[in-house]
Design an enzyme around this catalytic site. Structure first.
Site, PDB file in Angstrom:
ATOM      1  N   ASP A 188       0.818  -1.212   0.000  1.00 37.28           N
ATOM      2  CA  ASP A 188       0.000   0.000   0.000  1.00 37.28           C
ATOM      3  C   ASP A 188       0.856   1.269   0.000  1.00 37.28           C
ATOM      4  O   ASP A 188       2.011   1.255   0.413  1.00 37.28           O
ATOM      5  CB  ASP A 188      -0.885   0.037   1.259  1.00 37.28           C
ATOM      6  CG  ASP A 188      -1.983  -1.028   1.241  1.00 37.28           C
ATOM      7  OD1 ASP A 188      -1.962  -1.899   0.349  1.00 37.28           O
ATOM      8  OD2 ASP A 188      -2.842  -0.980   2.138  1.00 37.28           O
ATOM      9  N   HIS A 230       3.608  -2.594   2.977  1.00 35.73           N
ATOM     10  CA  HIS A 230       3.645  -1.213   2.498  1.00 35.73           C
ATOM     11  C   HIS A 230       4.846  -0.935   1.603  1.00 35.73           C
ATOM     12  O   HIS A 230       5.930  -1.470   1.828  1.00 35.73           O
ATOM     13  CB  HIS A 230       3.617  -0.243   3.685  1.00 35.73           C
ATOM     14  CG  HIS A 230       2.270  -0.222   4.370  1.00 35.73           C
ATOM     15  ND1 HIS A 230       1.928  -1.161   5.319  1.00 35.73           N
ATOM     16  CD2 HIS A 230       1.188   0.567   4.194  1.00 35.73           C
ATOM     17  CE1 HIS A 230       0.681  -0.924   5.718  1.00 35.73           C
ATOM     18  NE2 HIS A 230       0.207   0.116   5.054  1.00 35.73           N
TER      19      HIS A 230
HETATM   20 ZN   LIG Z   1      -2.490   3.065   3.389  1.00 34.92          ZN
END
Ligand SMILES: [Zn+2]
Length: 225
Positions: free
Chosen positions: A44, A187
């Site tokens: 992400d 991430h």
């Molecule tokens: Zn996020």
């Protein structure tokens, strides 16, 4: 004698070449047969200056992943969206500015999702089919707006906790909990996640799991189609 020797030398070369060919030819089917299941790796908050190193690590380790991009970063780094696609990744929608969507009204949610669809498409990333709400926070309004754009909401089964300062060891251990069809949250910006990738790849391979795509129909990881 000279003839014999040269023949022998030629034979040796041929045998060596054949052996080399054999090794190359058997490697690919053996790997394919080893996929007893698929998992969805997700990253992400990109694209960013960290994206090139992440894509390199994924490619070097034979992994494909879904990148849930923020629209504002896709607009700022369109070449990295294209790089994600070129590296074999799937590109999803992670809102435009990463707000708490459940605190917004329908028209603001609509703006967050539609602008991201547009930014990713404008960058050359195609029109996303998958959507991850920031913080995994959702409600019926968020879901219905996502559906309006043909987006399937994807949360996760396993949280790597990389956003919470998890160590590389802990991230590797989180990936080790994945079972067939499951999705893990990671991430784009996490250095520990980047460092974990070779070990994540080895761990999955050792369990017969391959990195797959997330099906927009089921939200589960499946063989890349
Ligand atoms: Zn996020």
């Amino acid at each position: 004698m000279t003839l014999r020797r040269s023949l022998f030398a030629r034979l040796a070369v041929l045998v060596t070449a054949a052996a080399g060919t054999l090794t190359v030819n058997t490697a690919a089917p053996a790997q394919a047969a080893a996929c007893s299941g698929y998992v969805g790796l997700t990253f992400d908050d990109g694209p960013s200056g960290n994206t090139p190193a992440l894509l390199n690590a994924l490619r070097q380790n034979g992994l494909r992943a879904t990148m849930f991009n923020q629209g504002q970063y896709a607009a700022a780094n369109p070449s990295q969206v294209r790089a994600q696609v070129s590296a074999g990744m799937w590109v999803g929608n992670h809102s435009y500015t990463h707000p708490h969507l459940t605190r917004l009204g329908q028209s603001q949610i609509d703006s967050e999702l539609s602008r991201t669809q547009q930014a990713v498409a404008n960058a050359g990333g195609g029109t996303p089919k998958l959507f991850r709400p920031p913080y995994g926070e959702t409600n019926s309004t968020v879901k219905s707006v996502a559906a309006r754009y043909g987006l399937t909401q994807i949360i996760w089964d396993v949280d790597s906790q990389d956003w919470n300062g998890a160590s590389t060891d802990a991230i590797v251990q989180a990936a080790a909990r994945l079972t067939n069809g499951q999705v893990i949250l990671m991430h784009d910006w996490s250095a520990n996640t980047l460092a974990a990738i070779p070990r994540v790849a080895r761990g999955l391979a050792g369990r017969g799991l391959c990195a797959g795509m997330i099906s927009p129909q089921t939200g589960r990881a499946v063989a890349p189609g």
